[in-house]
Design an enzyme around this catalytic site. Sequence first.
Site, PDB file in Angstrom:
ATOM      1  CB  VAL A   1     114.644  89.994  10.554  1.00 36.04           C
ATOM      2  CG1 VAL A   1     114.547  90.631   9.187  1.00 36.04           C
ATOM      3  CG2 VAL A   1     114.452  88.494  10.464  1.00 36.04           C
ATOM      4  CB  CYS A   2     118.716  94.185  10.289  1.00 34.34           C
ATOM      5  SG  CYS A   2     118.981  95.958  10.126  1.00 34.34           S
ATOM      6  CG  LEU A   3     112.650  94.099   6.568  1.00 41.93           C
ATOM      7  CD1 LEU A   3     113.485  94.256   5.303  1.00 41.93           C
ATOM      8  CD2 LEU A   3     111.766  92.872   6.437  1.00 41.93           C
TER       9      LEU A   3
ATOM     10  CG  ASN B   1     120.404  93.050   5.565  1.00 46.57           C
ATOM     11  OD1 ASN B   1     120.280  92.760   4.383  1.00 46.57           O
ATOM     12  ND2 ASN B   1     121.180  94.044   5.975  1.00 46.57           N
TER      13      ASN B   1
END
Length: 182
Positions: free
Chosen positions: A85-87, A77
């Site tokens: 950041v993929c959050l 991620n």
Amino acid sequence: MSAPGKRRVETDVMKLLMSDYEVNLVNDNMQEFYVRFHGPAETPFAGGVWRIHVELPDQYPYKSPSIGFMNKIFHPNIDELSGSVCLDVINQTWSPMFDMINIFEVFLPQLLRYPNPNDPLNGEAAALMMRHPKEYETKVKEYVQRYATKEAVDAASGKGETGEDSDGDAEMSDMGSISDDE
């Protein structure tokens, strides 16, 4: 930026500055700074040290901060080249109830503990994690040893062996993106 928004930025950044995290403001600006982040224990990221770039938008805390890893990390991620950041909690479900300390004490440690290979920014890491978990863990540890040592972070932030700032920290423009030439 409105007065309440400015006050909130100052409060959140002061909490970080007074915490155990090493925080370096960019040009004494509380809306842009770097935080030294350590990988959580009992994960393949344990022992790793990352330099996280944080930018707070003028609409903060109603709009989420921008977070990016400055040194490489192998994670489904996190984009390996840009450090993005993929959050969900940062990108979609951010709430003004959260503050900066939550990102470093809760959100990022949980992201490293529980990667989501079904929503990848790094397809290679996601595929390896799902198909060959042991190989994934080995590669994560290799990246930690290669790119996430205290020495690597000090070099990226312009600090010498003494830990003192060198002239390299004044101009961060060359750190805008992570080059792939290593």
